[in-house]
Design a protein around this motif. Structure first.
Motif, PDB file in Angstrom:
ATOM      1  N   CYS A 133       1.015   6.033   2.840  1.00  0.00           N
ATOM      2  CA  CYS A 133      -0.049   5.076   2.612  1.00  0.00           C
ATOM      3  C   CYS A 133      -0.861   5.546   1.410  1.00  0.00           C
ATOM      4  O   CYS A 133      -1.323   6.698   1.377  1.00  0.00           O
ATOM      5  CB  CYS A 133      -0.945   4.964   3.847  1.00  0.00           C
ATOM      6  N   SER A 134      -1.046   4.688   0.430  1.00  0.00           N
ATOM      7  CA  SER A 134      -1.793   5.070  -0.771  1.00  0.00           C
ATOM      8  C   SER A 134      -3.297   5.156  -0.518  1.00  0.00           C
ATOM      9  O   SER A 134      -4.034   5.687  -1.344  1.00  0.00           O
ATOM     10  CB  SER A 134      -1.526   4.069  -1.900  1.00  0.00           C
ATOM     11  N   ARG A 154       0.812  -1.225   0.000  1.00  0.00           N
ATOM     12  CA  ARG A 154       0.000   0.000   0.000  1.00  0.00           C
ATOM     13  C   ARG A 154       0.845   1.274   0.000  1.00  0.00           C
ATOM     14  O   ARG A 154       0.323   2.371  -0.051  1.00  0.00           O
ATOM     15  CB  ARG A 154      -0.922   0.031   1.222  1.00  0.00           C
ATOM     16  N   LYS A 161       2.087   9.594   6.223  1.00  0.00           N
ATOM     17  CA  LYS A 161       3.479   9.128   6.233  1.00  0.00           C
ATOM     18  C   LYS A 161       3.833   8.749   7.663  1.00  0.00           C
ATOM     19  O   LYS A 161       4.138   9.594   8.488  1.00  0.00           O
ATOM     20  CB  LYS A 161       4.413  10.231   5.708  1.00  0.00           C
ATOM     21  N   ILE A 181       3.351   4.228  -1.244  1.00  0.00           N
ATOM     22  CA  ILE A 181       3.847   4.963  -2.395  1.00  0.00           C
ATOM     23  C   ILE A 181       5.007   5.812  -1.888  1.00  0.00           C
ATOM     24  O   ILE A 181       5.053   6.191  -0.713  1.00  0.00           O
ATOM     25  CB  ILE A 181       2.761   5.833  -3.065  1.00  0.00           C
ATOM     26  N   THR A 182       5.966   6.080  -2.747  1.00  0.00           N
ATOM     27  CA  THR A 182       7.186   6.768  -2.318  1.00  0.00           C
ATOM     28  C   THR A 182       7.346   8.072  -3.074  1.00  0.00           C
ATOM     29  O   THR A 182       7.135   8.135  -4.288  1.00  0.00           O
ATOM     30  CB  THR A 182       8.410   5.867  -2.551  1.00  0.00           C
ATOM     31  N   TYR A 183       7.730   9.101  -2.327  1.00  0.00           N
ATOM     32  CA  TYR A 183       7.996  10.421  -2.873  1.00  0.00           C
ATOM     33  C   TYR A 183       9.429  10.793  -2.508  1.00  0.00           C
ATOM     34  O   TYR A 183       9.860  10.591  -1.376  1.00  0.00           O
ATOM     35  CB  TYR A 183       7.017  11.437  -2.282  1.00  0.00           C
ATOM     36  N   HIS A 210       7.697   7.485   2.428  1.00  0.00           N
ATOM     37  CA  HIS A 210       6.703   6.443   2.161  1.00  0.00           C
ATOM     38  C   HIS A 210       5.345   6.858   2.727  1.00  0.00           C
ATOM     39  O   HIS A 210       5.228   7.111   3.926  1.00  0.00           O
ATOM     40  CB  HIS A 210       7.130   5.118   2.791  1.00  0.00           C
ATOM     41  N   GLY A 251      -2.994   8.456   2.833  1.00  0.00           N
ATOM     42  CA  GLY A 251      -2.029   9.527   2.589  1.00  0.00           C
ATOM     43  C   GLY A 251      -1.085   9.846   3.734  1.00  0.00           C
ATOM     44  O   GLY A 251      -0.269  10.755   3.626  1.00  0.00           O
TER      45      GLY A 251
END
Length: 130
Positions: A77-78, A61, A83, A63-65, A75, A81
């Motif tokens: 949570c998709s 679940r 972190k 996603i990385t920015y 990181h 949202g």
């Protein structure tokens, strides 16, 4: 000097899809960073070595920015949202856990130290890694 006893503390994102645990004492010093992403998200850091962190659920679940140097891996949570942890630029071989994402009552924050992340290079040269 006696070593502070530690135990595994649990936490995660808002929706519960991402769950983690961190080995930490009951009373901690946390860091508030003044960089743009930490300031805007209200992130409160507990920096730990890799072996003191476990991702229990939600790897699928995340996603990385990443921005600027690309070293930090933020990181999120998709689903919700949040972190709850990331790989920090100041300790790329460890993790920063968001103290605010630990389950209620898991730790007591004895002190919040300010880290001048707005001037990251100068702060690291003066202070060293968190």
């Amino acid at each position: 000097m006696p070593e502070t006893p530690m135990s595994w503390k649990q936490g995660g994102c808002h929706c519960g899809a991402v769950r983690l645990e961190v080995l930490a004492p009951d009373e901690i010093e946390a860091y508030e960073c003044t960089c743009s992403i930490c300031r805007k998200s209200g992130y409160l850091h507990l920096i730990v070595a890799k072996e003191r962190f476990r991702l229990l659920a939600g790897e699928d679940r995340l996603i990385t920015y990443s921005f600027n140097t690309g070293t930090a891996q933020h990181h999120f949570c998709s689903v919700c949202g949040v972190k709850s942890f990331y790989v920090p630029r100041s300790k790329p071989d460890g993790y920063s856990v968001n103290v605010r994402c630990l389950d209620e009552g898991e730790v007591a924050v004895a002190r919040i130290a300010i880290f001048d992340g707005k001037h990251w290079e100068q702060a690291m040269a003066t202070r060293g890694p968190l």
